[in-house]
Scaffold this motif. Structure first.
Motif, PDB file in Angstrom:
ATOM      1  N   GLU A  42       0.788  -1.106   0.072  1.00  0.00           N
ATOM      2  CA  GLU A  42       0.079   0.065   0.202  1.00  0.00           C
ATOM      3  C   GLU A  42       0.752   1.221   0.060  1.00  0.00           C
ATOM      4  O   GLU A  42       1.867   1.189   0.709  1.00  0.00           O
ATOM      5  CB  GLU A  42      -0.857   0.087   1.174  1.00  0.00           C
ATOM      6  CG  GLU A  42      -1.723  -1.059   1.364  1.00  0.00           C
ATOM      7  CD  GLU A  42      -2.731  -1.070   2.482  1.00  0.00           C
ATOM      8  OE1 GLU A  42      -3.639  -1.660   2.375  1.00  0.00           O
ATOM      9  OE2 GLU A  42      -2.236  -0.806   3.662  1.00  0.00           O
ATOM     10  N   TYR A  44       0.681   5.414   0.826  1.00  0.00           N
ATOM     11  CA  TYR A  44      -0.297   6.542   1.430  1.00  0.00           C
ATOM     12  C   TYR A  44       0.345   7.794   0.957  1.00  0.00           C
ATOM     13  O   TYR A  44       1.504   8.028   0.802  1.00  0.00           O
ATOM     14  CB  TYR A  44      -0.387   6.299   2.834  1.00  0.00           C
ATOM     15  CG  TYR A  44      -1.043   5.277   3.208  1.00  0.00           C
ATOM     16  CD1 TYR A  44      -2.150   5.174   3.302  1.00  0.00           C
ATOM     17  CD2 TYR A  44      -0.165   3.865   3.489  1.00  0.00           C
ATOM     18  CE1 TYR A  44      -3.056   3.977   3.966  1.00  0.00           C
ATOM     19  CE2 TYR A  44      -1.034   2.732   3.763  1.00  0.00           C
ATOM     20  CZ  TYR A  44      -2.224   2.667   3.931  1.00  0.00           C
ATOM     21  OH  TYR A  44      -2.597   1.641   4.167  1.00  0.00           O
ATOM     22  N   LEU A  50      -4.935   6.508   1.228  1.00  0.00           N
ATOM     23  CA  LEU A  50      -4.613   5.395   0.475  1.00  0.00           C
ATOM     24  C   LEU A  50      -4.710   5.624  -0.939  1.00  0.00           C
ATOM     25  O   LEU A  50      -5.627   6.050  -1.587  1.00  0.00           O
ATOM     26  CB  LEU A  50      -5.285   4.245   0.786  1.00  0.00           C
ATOM     27  CG  LEU A  50      -5.056   2.723   0.083  1.00  0.00           C
ATOM     28  CD1 LEU A  50      -3.401   2.563   0.229  1.00  0.00           C
ATOM     29  CD2 LEU A  50      -5.987   1.678   0.320  1.00  0.00           C
ATOM     30  N   SER A  53      -2.686   0.087  -3.795  1.00  0.00           N
ATOM     31  CA  SER A  53      -2.904  -0.957  -2.977  1.00  0.00           C
ATOM     32  C   SER A  53      -2.776  -2.360  -4.430  1.00  0.00           C
ATOM     33  O   SER A  53      -3.349  -2.191  -5.423  1.00  0.00           O
ATOM     34  CB  SER A  53      -3.873  -1.088  -2.270  1.00  0.00           C
ATOM     35  OG  SER A  53      -4.036  -2.258  -1.697  1.00  0.00           O
TER      36      SER A  53
END
Length: 93
Positions: A42, A44, A50, A53
């Motif tokens: 993931e 960020y 987010l 992913s």
């Protein structure tokens, strides 16, 4: 500086990512063997949202593109059931 934090057999570690800072791609290696299991990767942004992913089913060398991201600081999180890796990545354009 590496940090390790044990919580009920769950290990949090820093991930070695290079080059950092980057304007293009970064490379990092995920363990193979006993710690190797399905990894959730993931990414960020600087406010914790987010923005990316994916899942990887094996360890080894990963090359990830940062070409489409603006300059800033991002957090890369890679985790499976046994270990979690986190690293700040600086993108410069």
């Amino acid at each position: 500086v590496n940090s390790i934090d044990n919580r009920d057999d769950y290990i949090v570690k820093d991930l070695v990512v290079f080059p950092n800072p980057t304007s293009d791609n970064v490379t990092y290696s995920l363990p193979t063997g006993s710690l190797s299991a399905d990894y959730v990767i993931e990414l960020y942004d600087n406010v914790g949202a987010l923005i990316y992913s994916t899942k990887e089913s094996v360890g080894g060398t990963i090359i990830q593109s940062f070409k489409e991201y603006e300059s800033g600081i991002y957090t890369l999180k890679v985790a499976n059931q046994k270990v979690q890796y986190m690293q700040k990545i600086i993108v410069t354009k």
